[in-house]
Every structure is written in C-alpha cells, then in structure tokens.
Design a protein around this motif. Structure first.
Motif, PDB file in Angstrom:
ATOM      1  N   UNK A 535       0.828  -1.204   0.000  1.00  0.00           N
ATOM      2  CA  UNK A 535       0.000   0.000   0.000  1.00  0.00           C
ATOM      3  C   UNK A 535       0.861   1.252   0.000  1.00  0.00           C
ATOM      4  N   UNK A 536       0.346   2.309  -0.612  1.00  0.00           N
ATOM      5  CA  UNK A 536       0.960   3.618  -0.342  1.00  0.00           C
ATOM      6  C   UNK A 536       0.436   4.037   1.025  1.00  0.00           C
ATOM      7  N   UNK A 537       1.066   5.044   1.581  1.00  0.00           N
ATOM      8  CA  UNK A 537       0.655   5.489   2.914  1.00  0.00           C
ATOM      9  C   UNK A 537      -0.827   5.863   2.923  1.00  0.00           C
ATOM     10  N   UNK A 538      -1.255   6.584   1.896  1.00  0.00           N
ATOM     11  CA  UNK A 538      -2.645   7.033   1.821  1.00  0.00           C
ATOM     12  C   UNK A 538      -3.606   5.844   1.724  1.00  0.00           C
ATOM     13  N   UNK A 539      -3.273   4.899   0.832  1.00  0.00           N
ATOM     14  CA  UNK A 539      -4.161   3.732   0.636  1.00  0.00           C
ATOM     15  C   UNK A 539      -4.244   2.884   1.901  1.00  0.00           C
ATOM     16  N   UNK A 540      -3.135   2.830   2.630  1.00  0.00           N
ATOM     17  CA  UNK A 540      -3.120   2.022   3.864  1.00  0.00           C
ATOM     18  C   UNK A 540      -4.173   2.557   4.847  1.00  0.00           C
ATOM     19  N   UNK A 541      -4.197   3.856   4.977  1.00  0.00           N
ATOM     20  CA  UNK A 541      -5.168   4.462   5.897  1.00  0.00           C
ATOM     21  C   UNK A 541      -6.597   4.130   5.483  1.00  0.00           C
ATOM     22  N   UNK A 542      -6.845   4.248   4.175  1.00  0.00           N
ATOM     23  CA  UNK A 542      -8.183   3.936   3.654  1.00  0.00           C
ATOM     24  C   UNK A 542      -8.533   2.483   3.933  1.00  0.00           C
ATOM     25  N   UNK A 543      -7.552   1.600   3.664  1.00  0.00           N
ATOM     26  CA  UNK A 543      -7.776   0.164   3.856  1.00  0.00           C
ATOM     27  C   UNK A 543      -8.117  -0.135   5.330  1.00  0.00           C
ATOM     28  N   UNK A 544      -7.325   0.447   6.240  1.00  0.00           N
ATOM     29  CA  UNK A 544      -7.557   0.175   7.669  1.00  0.00           C
ATOM     30  C   UNK A 544      -8.912   0.730   8.115  1.00  0.00           C
ATOM     31  N   UNK A 545      -9.273   1.874   7.575  1.00  0.00           N
ATOM     32  CA  UNK A 545     -10.582   2.452   7.929  1.00  0.00           C
ATOM     33  C   UNK A 545     -11.694   1.493   7.552  1.00  0.00           C
ATOM     34  N   UNK A 546     -11.570   0.906   6.351  1.00  0.00           N
ATOM     35  CA  UNK A 546     -12.603  -0.028   5.881  1.00  0.00           C
ATOM     36  C   UNK A 546     -12.638  -1.258   6.784  1.00  0.00           C
ATOM     37  N   UNK A 547     -11.444  -1.774   7.119  1.00  0.00           N
ATOM     38  CA  UNK A 547     -11.363  -2.960   7.979  1.00  0.00           C
ATOM     39  C   UNK A 547     -12.060  -2.698   9.299  1.00  0.00           C
ATOM     40  N   UNK A 548     -11.774  -1.505   9.826  1.00  0.00           N
ATOM     41  CA  UNK A 548     -12.305  -1.145  11.128  1.00  0.00           C
ATOM     42  C   UNK A 548     -13.820  -1.091  11.106  1.00  0.00           C
ATOM     43  N   UNK A 549     -14.371  -0.503  10.007  1.00  0.00           N
ATOM     44  CA  UNK A 549     -15.834  -0.394   9.982  1.00  0.00           C
ATOM     45  C   UNK A 549     -16.473  -1.750   9.734  1.00  0.00           C
ATOM     46  N   UNK A 550     -15.752  -2.681   9.064  1.00  0.00           N
ATOM     47  CA  UNK A 550     -16.290  -4.033   8.863  1.00  0.00           C
ATOM     48  C   UNK A 550     -16.345  -4.769  10.192  1.00  0.00           C
ATOM     49  N   UNK A 551     -15.252  -4.619  10.989  1.00  0.00           N
ATOM     50  CA  UNK A 551     -15.193  -5.407  12.226  1.00  0.00           C
ATOM     51  C   UNK A 551     -16.043  -4.825  13.359  1.00  0.00           C
ATOM     52  N   UNK A 552     -16.402  -3.515  13.292  1.00  0.00           N
ATOM     53  CA  UNK A 552     -17.131  -2.997  14.453  1.00  0.00           C
ATOM     54  C   UNK A 552     -18.630  -2.952  14.231  1.00  0.00           C
TER      55      UNK A 552
END
Ligand code: AMP
Length: 552
Positions: A535-552
C-alpha cells in the motif's frame, strides 16, 4: 552465615496488597470502564447528575445515619484521627510522655515528666480551639493531663510514706495512659457507603433550594472491615443513586427501580431477580419489631447463636438468616405486610402497581430487610447469577428521615447502591466467557499475568534507521486516525517482530525496511492467514478504515 543466606536477607521485601483489597488489572478494567460508562449514560437519561464525594468523612456522620448498633458501624469502619499540624509538637510531647520511663525511686524522672507536661499544656493552649480533640473520650484524657502537674506536686507530700508507691502508680499511671490514648483532631472514617455523604452534601450546599427532587448518582470505592471472601472485599466499589426532596409518590420508588433494571438490562446481566418489600415507618415498624421479638422469644432455644444475638439487638435481621435449621421457624413468624399502618400499606400497593405499569417484574419477599438503620417503607434487592452465596448485586430503599437526622430540613429520600465488584463477577461468570476464562486462569495461577489489553490493530516491524524514522511518523498518523499501534522501541529481526505481533494479538503487521521506504510502498501482513499486500501510505489508511468499519 552462608553467602546464599546473606543474599536472601539483603533482598528487598516484596509487598502484597492488604487482605481484602486487590488490584484491578487489564483486561478486566476494560469491563469496569464499560459498566461505568453504561451507568453514566443510563442514569443521564433518567435525569441524574454525577456527584463526586470525599472518601473520608467525620465518623459521626456514619454513626448517626447508619446506626450505632449495625454491624457496619460497630465492627467494620476504618477510623482514624488526623493530627492538625498546629498540634504536631504537642502530639510529639504526648507520645513522649506516654512512653518514657518514670521511676518512683528516682524523683528526677518525675520532675522531668512534670516539666514535659507543663510544656505540653502550653502548646495546647497556644493552638486554635478548632484543632483540639473533638471526641468525648479524648476530652476526658486532656483534662486528666491538665491536672497532671498539680497532682505530681501532691505526690511530693507522700514521699517517705508507706502509701507512696501506690499513689505514685495511680497518678503517674493515669497520666501516662491518658497521654498514650489521647487523639487530636476530629475522628474521621473511610466511607463504608455513600448515602450519608450525599445527604450531607445536600444539606451543606443548600440543595433544598434547587428544583426538587434532586437526582444524584456516584461511583467509587467503599471500605468495610468484613471477613473477605469471594464477592466480599474490604475495599469494594459501589455505583449508587439517590433522589432527595420533593414527594414520596410511589412513582418515584418505581422509577428508581426501573432505572436499576434498565441498567442491568443494558449490560445483559444474567439471572436478574428483583425482590421488594415494605418495612413500614416510624409508626408501624416498632410495633411489628416488638411482636417479632415476642414471637422469637418463644422459639429462642431453637435458634442459632447469631439469631439469638440479633433477637436482642435487631430482631428484623433474624429474617435474613440463611441457616437451614431456622428456615421452618422463620416461615411461621408474623409478616410485616400484615402489620403495616394504613399509609404504608397504601404506599406499598401503589409502588407495586407503578412497577407493573413500567413492566418491571418483581417478587415480593417479606423477609427482605436491610442492614442499615435508615431505611423505611420500600426496600429492594437485586440478585444475579454466578455469584454463589454473595449474590446480591444491588440494595436500596426509602429513607425519608435521614436528611433531617443530619441537620437538614424534612426531606424525602430514596436510593440504591450496586456492588460493582459483584456485578462484574457475574458478567464474567455468565456473559463474557472468553474474557472470563482468560481472567480465571490468571487468577488461579496467581503469578501468570493476564494479557494487559486487547491486541493492537497493527504492529510495526521496522529495520534500519531510515525505516525507524518512517515508522515513528506512520505510528503518529495512524494513532491520530484512531488506530491502536504498537511500535517496538528497538530494532528486531523481522521473524522476531512478527512473533511478538502474534503474541500481542495484533491483526496486522506493517513491514518497513529499506526497500519499502525507498519505494514508498509499505507491506501489510494479515497475521491470521499470512497474506501480504502493498500500500501507499494514503491507501493504507483507507484500507484500515474499511477494515475497522467491517469489524465494528
Ligand atoms: P449495602 O450498602 O450494604 O446496602 O450494599 C449494597 C451492595 O453493595 C450489596 O448488594 C453488594 O452488592 C455490595 N457490597 C456490600 N458490601 C460489600 C463488600 N464487602 N464487598 C463487595 N460488595 C459489597
């Protein structure tokens, strides 16, 4: 001494928490926070505001409100006196006077005692009146010490006479004992409960001038010197609420109970059982208590020693007995519901109706009495699953005369206290199996610590100075975005770093080496399946945000 023994002796002492107190550790503390947060939000929806109270108060506040004959006041309070600094010199003299050796055949020691006593009195007379001993026993001791120098003078007259030694023992003994036991300053007590403090605060801050009723809640530690066992501690925690002022309308009793039950419901507490009773008022209760005492006298020989004692001190408490052999006897005793005055009976019937309107399920329990003196009319208790014999998680009731007893205006009052330790224990035993096993494993082994937190989302495995700088910046940005990040403080080989990430329960490892930094493409490893993505730094943040909303 062998070298080994010497080493053992040099080793600093290891300390342990005092019996009946304990540390609350992560991850359990996360549950404590959740429970407290739920209390804040549920109580706010019922219009309650938080009050934070001192942990110690003057002893008399508790003695007067809870009742001098109760177990709490007579046996369980942690009481101390505070020497005001103005009196610290006098206190040093006091100790010295109490402990020095004074010999009958060495008159000089008697003269020294006399000089110190005189100085002690000078110190006392020079300090502010408000610092002087407040409790009556200390006042008596102080007056003995004031007369001390004169009495020692009178001792001179007995020198050489047959009774000299006897008089010496009596005068000097009296002075020294008084000095040893005299205590300065008002006596203070670690709070055994908080209702008395809330009422004290209501009076102190003239809250009767606010729109009534005043609805307050509190949470925090309480202290009672009880015999520690599972679910019973010497420092324990309560969450409680009080409604003061306004009317004693039955709807108030019902609403406060409804609030407790809503709170337990939100926490998904299991096996909840609400018991209610009315214990009458100042008019009808004493008559019932006398009747109970008379009936108990008839069966005295069949009762155990505890009940025999309670029969004298507080007959209502006999109804609390869990002793198997007493159950049949107690069942035949007169019931308070049949002896309530008309007003109390009407009030009780209306409380039940109000509970029904709110859909609160209750059980009437004529044997429910409370251990503290100030309760009247409505009393209630909630028990929950998973707690064994100490299964009460909440106790409460009405206490209309209490504020007046504490020097305030006549004021209606009702409230409850939830035992937070037991509430958490019940949740762990029944509602949160995974947390419960982890915790009980750590508890039984004693020394193997429980994991201190739930794992981080992301562990940064970095190698090299440049990567470290990038890792520090990445950690800052990710944490600012709200993700939990573990950044190792020293360089680790990738294998070791991934092992550590696994042990901590991280979901992802972010791999940062020279290549990643140079390319601006970071490697993210999902620890559960070992898959990797760049990931680029920017994409990583987006990816983690998505993961977080899936898991919560
Ligand atoms: P009380 O203030 O005695 O009415 O108690 C209210 C609630 O506080 C009880 O139902 C228990 O849940 C809890 N509690 C009282 N004493 C202790 C203790 N020594 N240790 C733990 N919890 C306690």
């Amino acid at each position: 001494m062998s070298e080994g023994a010497a080493k053992k002796e040099d080793k600093p002492r290891k300390f342990q928490a005092i019996r009946g107190t304990r540390d609350l550790l992560p991850p359990e503390t996360a549950l404590w926070n959740r429970v407290e947060q739920t209390a804040h939000s549920v109580f706010a929806t019922f219009g309650f505001g938080e009050i934070r109270l001192p942990v110690f108060e003057v002893t008399e506040l508790f003695a007067r409100s809870i009742g001098a004959d109760t177990d709490v006041v007579s046996k369980e309070m942690y009481t101390f006196t505070s020497v005001e600094s103005a009196l610290s010199r006098a206190d040093a003299f006091r100790q010295y006077i109490g402990e020095r050796r004074v010999m009958a055949d060495q008159w000089v020691t008697v003269e020294d005692l006399q000089k110190d006593l005189q100085e002690f009195i000078l110190e006392i007379d020079g300090s502010a009146k408000s610092d002087l001993p407040m409790d009556p026993p200390s006042q008596v001791k102080l007056s003995i010490l004031r007369k001390g120098p004169e009495q020692l003078d009178s001792l001179r007259g007995f020198q050489g006479k047959a009774e000299y030694h006897e008089v010496f023992d009596s005068i000097v003994g009296n002075i020294q004992t008084s000095a040893r036991w005299l205590r300065f300053g008002p006596s203070a007590t670690l709070r055994p409960e908080a209702t008395a403090s809330v009422c004290r605060a209501y009076v102190e801050h003239n809250m009767q001038q606010l729109p009534q009723p005043v609805k307050l809640y509190y949470m925090g530690p309480m202290f009672r010197r009880e015999r520690p066992q599972r679910g019973r501690y010497r420092q324990f925690y309560q969450i409680g609420a009080e409604i003061l002022g306004g009317t004693d309308a039955p709807a108030i009793d019902a609403e406060v109970i409804e609030m407790v039950m809503t709170f337990f419901d939100k926490l998904e507490l299991q096996g909840v059982q609400l018991d209610i009773n009315s214990i009458g008022c100042r008019d009808c209760r004493p008559k019932y208590v006398e009747l109970l005492r008379t009936e108990l006298l008839k069966v005295k020989d069949k009762l155990g020693p505890d009940s025999q004692r309670r029969m004298e001190t507080n007959p209502l408490r006999v109804l609390d007995s869990k002793l198997e052999s007493e159950q049949k006897i107690i069942e035949k005793l007169p019931r308070i519901a049949d002896h309530l005055c008309e007003d109390c009976a009407t009030h009780y019937a209306a409380v039940k109706r109000q509970l029904e309107l709110r859909g609160v399920i209750y059980r009437e329990n004529w044997r429910l009495v409370r251990g503290l003196d100030y309760y009247m009319r409505t009393t209630f208790e909630v028990t929950a699953a998973g707690l064994g014999s100490q299964n009460a998680v909440c106790g409460g009731g009405r206490y209309d005369g209490l504020v007046e007893l504490l020097g305030g205006p006549p004021t209606k009052g009702i409230g409850f206290a939830i035992g937070e330790d037991r509430l958490i224990l019940s949740l762990l035993e029944t509602g949160h199996p995974s947390l419960a096993t982890r915790l009980s494993r750590a508890e039984t082994k004693g020394h193997s610590p429980a994991p201190t937190r739930s794992g981080p989302l992301l562990y940064i495995a970095w190698i090299g100075e440049k990567a470290h700088a990038t890792a520090i910046r990445a950690a800052k940005d990710l944490r600012n975005a709200g993700f939990s990040v573990e950044l190792p403080p020293v360089e680790q080989k990738f294998g070791k770093a991934l092992g550590q990430a696994d042990k901590l329960g991280a979901r992802f490892a972010l791999i940062l080496g020279d290549n990643e930094v140079a390319e601006g493409l970071w490697t993210l490893k999902t620890l559960a399946d070992g898959s990797q993505q760049k990931f680029t730094e920017f994409d990583l943040l987006e990816f983690l945000r998505k993961q977080d909303s899936v898991s919560s």
